[in-house]
Design an enzyme around this catalytic site. Structure first.
Site, short mmCIF file in Angstrom:
data_model
loop_
_atom_site.label_atom_id
_atom_site.label_comp_id
_atom_site.label_asym_id
_atom_site.label_seq_id
_atom_site.Cartn_x
_atom_site.Cartn_y
_atom_site.Cartn_z
N GLU A 36 0.82 -1.21 0.00
CA GLU A 36 0.00 0.00 0.00
C GLU A 36 0.85 1.27 0.00
O GLU A 36 0.42 2.31 -0.50
CB GLU A 36 -0.94 0.00 1.20
CG GLU A 36 -1.94 -1.15 1.21
CD GLU A 36 -1.42 -2.41 1.89
OE1 GLU A 36 -2.24 -3.30 2.18
OE2 GLU A 36 -0.20 -2.50 2.14
N ASN A 38 3.55 1.57 -1.76
CA ASN A 38 3.85 1.75 -3.18
C ASN A 38 2.69 2.43 -3.90
O ASN A 38 2.90 3.28 -4.77
CB ASN A 38 4.14 0.40 -3.83
CG ASN A 38 5.30 -0.34 -3.19
OD1 ASN A 38 6.14 0.27 -2.54
ND2 ASN A 38 5.34 -1.64 -3.38
N TYR A 104 11.10 -13.07 3.96
CA TYR A 104 10.53 -12.11 4.91
C TYR A 104 11.19 -12.22 6.28
O TYR A 104 11.52 -13.31 6.75
CB TYR A 104 9.03 -12.35 5.08
CG TYR A 104 8.19 -12.01 3.87
CD1 TYR A 104 8.17 -10.71 3.37
CD2 TYR A 104 7.40 -12.96 3.25
CE1 TYR A 104 7.40 -10.38 2.27
CE2 TYR A 104 6.62 -12.65 2.15
CZ TYR A 104 6.63 -11.36 1.67
OH TYR A 104 5.86 -11.04 0.58
N ASP A 105 11.34 -11.07 6.93
CA ASP A 105 11.73 -10.99 8.33
C ASP A 105 10.88 -9.87 8.94
O ASP A 105 11.35 -8.78 9.20
CB ASP A 105 13.22 -10.68 8.45
CG ASP A 105 13.69 -10.53 9.89
OD1 ASP A 105 12.96 -10.98 10.81
OD2 ASP A 105 14.76 -9.93 10.12
N ARG A 106 9.59 -10.18 9.12
CA ARG A 106 8.65 -9.13 9.50
C ARG A 106 7.82 -9.47 10.73
O ARG A 106 6.93 -8.69 11.11
CB ARG A 106 7.73 -8.82 8.32
CG ARG A 106 6.84 -9.97 7.93
CD ARG A 106 6.27 -9.85 6.53
NE ARG A 106 5.49 -8.64 6.29
CZ ARG A 106 4.92 -8.36 5.11
NH1 ARG A 106 5.05 -9.19 4.08
NH2 ARG A 106 4.23 -7.25 4.96
N ASN A 167 -3.93 -9.86 -3.34
CA ASN A 167 -2.52 -10.04 -2.99
C ASN A 167 -2.25 -11.20 -2.03
O ASN A 167 -1.74 -11.00 -0.92
CB ASN A 167 -1.99 -8.74 -2.36
CG ASN A 167 -1.00 -8.03 -3.27
OD1 ASN A 167 -0.51 -8.59 -4.24
ND2 ASN A 167 -0.73 -6.78 -2.96
N THR A 240 -4.89 -8.30 -13.35
CA THR A 240 -3.75 -8.26 -14.25
C THR A 240 -3.52 -9.67 -14.78
O THR A 240 -3.85 -10.66 -14.12
CB THR A 240 -2.49 -7.77 -13.53
OG1 THR A 240 -2.25 -8.60 -12.37
CG2 THR A 240 -2.64 -6.33 -13.09
N GLY A 280 2.32 -4.87 -9.44
CA GLY A 280 0.89 -4.91 -9.14
C GLY A 280 0.42 -3.69 -8.38
O GLY A 280 -0.70 -3.21 -8.58
N ASP A 281 1.27 -3.16 -7.51
CA ASP A 281 0.92 -1.96 -6.76
C ASP A 281 0.85 -0.74 -7.68
O ASP A 281 -0.02 0.12 -7.53
CB ASP A 281 1.94 -1.70 -5.65
CG ASP A 281 2.11 -2.91 -4.74
OD1 ASP A 281 1.10 -3.56 -4.42
OD2 ASP A 281 3.26 -3.21 -4.36
#
Length: 341
Positions: A36, A38, A104-106, A167, A240, A280-281
């Site tokens: 979001e 982006n 990922y490291d979130r 997404n 898309t 995509g963003d």
């Protein structure tokens, strides 16, 4: 121009130079980005009053993300500060037959652990024209899923148009969990964006298209578009359609349906793909701008969105750093890449 709200997690992307692999790189570039965020940058570049809502640590690493958003004209008034960490992700850019890779490291990021009292969603949505979120945000944590629901409810109370990019991210949740969370949220959505995988794994709709073999003809999507609109009452259903011949060469087009007419966009050949992250963003940002600019003309909106997202994939990093004039030039057919002097 419009007042647009986006909600999500901005992270720091750590990437090797060029096409280096993680294991051979002695240093990583730091690139702020996230779904979001982006979209918010794209909309700010098109001249909108673009606000990004999230929570970030108050230390200097969190400030990197805030400063980056501000540098591209995104309003940060509603960013809450606190928590221990900002999410990270590592991105390795593939080439030819070697795919790109994301790690990922979130876990336990500030937005993943944010509470409802961190945000006054009624104040945030007051006088807003559009609210955009993606399926990544509720996938982050149960807390973030609750925040998404509260934001959608506030948007509904204030008569704000709501769009979602489904997404699906398999590294964040299972299809079963995604469907259980995402389907109830669809009652708040006016514009639903998602590719074939997203529609199946977030909402349970499978298109009649063999995407793995490159069969992305629009006909395979029309049935599920009709079903999705009928079940959830969306104003528009959008997808898309990517043809992935290799990591470096993709075909790119899109399809939109308003309940009366299907519109298929121009197809672009992207060769080479410089960086597909954020493509995509960029499409979502272009679609929102197109729908606001070309009110009632879904063909003009989908052409703008597809061109914007094709251009994004020629730019390294998460953000789409192209202007409206550059997008309109491509829409007009100027795709030869000649030097501008």
């Amino acid at each position: 121009m419009a007042r647009i709200i986006t909600l999500g997690e901005i992270m720091l992307r750590l990437s090797p130079e060029g096409n280096e692999r993680f294991i051979q790189s002695g240093s990583f570039r730091v690139i702020p980005g996230g779904g979001e965020a982006n979209v918010a940058v794209s909309l700010a570049s098109y001249g909108h009053d673009s606000y990004y809502v999230t929570k970030l640590p108050s230390h200097e690493i969190g400030q990197i993300a805030v400063n980056s958003l501000r540098s591209f004209g995104v309003r940060t008034d509603f960013i809450a500060r606190g928590g221990d960490r900002i999410g990270l992700y590592y991105a390795e850019t593939g080439a030819s037959m070697r795919p790109s890779k994301v790690i990922y490291d979130r876990a336990h990021s500030a937005i993943a652990e944010a509470a409802p009292e961190d945000f006054d969603f009624d104040a945030i949505m007051e006088n807003a024209d559009w609210f955009h979120w993606s399926g990544i945000t509720p996938a982050i944590s149960d807390n973030a899923a609750n925040l998404t629901r509260l934001a959608c409810e506030a948007a509904r109370r204030h008569g704000v148009t709501v769009s979602v990019d489904l997404n699906f991210r398999k590294k964040l949740w299972t299809p079963q969990k995604a469907i259980s969370v995402m389907r109830p949220l669809m009652e708040y959505v006016d514009v639903c964006i998602g590719n074939e995988e997203d529609a199946e794994l977030c909402l349970g709709f499978k298109p009649d298209a063999d995407v793995a073999s490159g069969a992305t003809g629009a006909e395979g999507y029309k049935g599920i578009f009709r079903q999705m609109k009928e079940e959830f009452g969306f104003g528009h259903v959008v997808s898309t359609l990517r043809e992935s011949f290799s990591a470096s060469r993709n075909g790119w087009k899109a399809l939109i349906y308003d309940g009366r007419e299907f519109c298929e966009s121009t197809r672009y050949e992207i060769d080479p793909v410089v960086d597909r992250v954020g493509g995509g963003d960029a499409f979502s940002g272009g679609l929102i701008h197109g729908m606001l600019k070309y009110k009632g003309d879904q063909r003009a909106a989908i052409e703008f969105a597809t061109a914007a997202s094709a251009l994004k994939q020629t730019v390294p990093g998460d953000f789409n750093l192209v202007s409206e004039d550059e997008v309109l030039s491509l829409v007009a057919g100027n795709s030869n890449g000649r030097v501008q002097r």
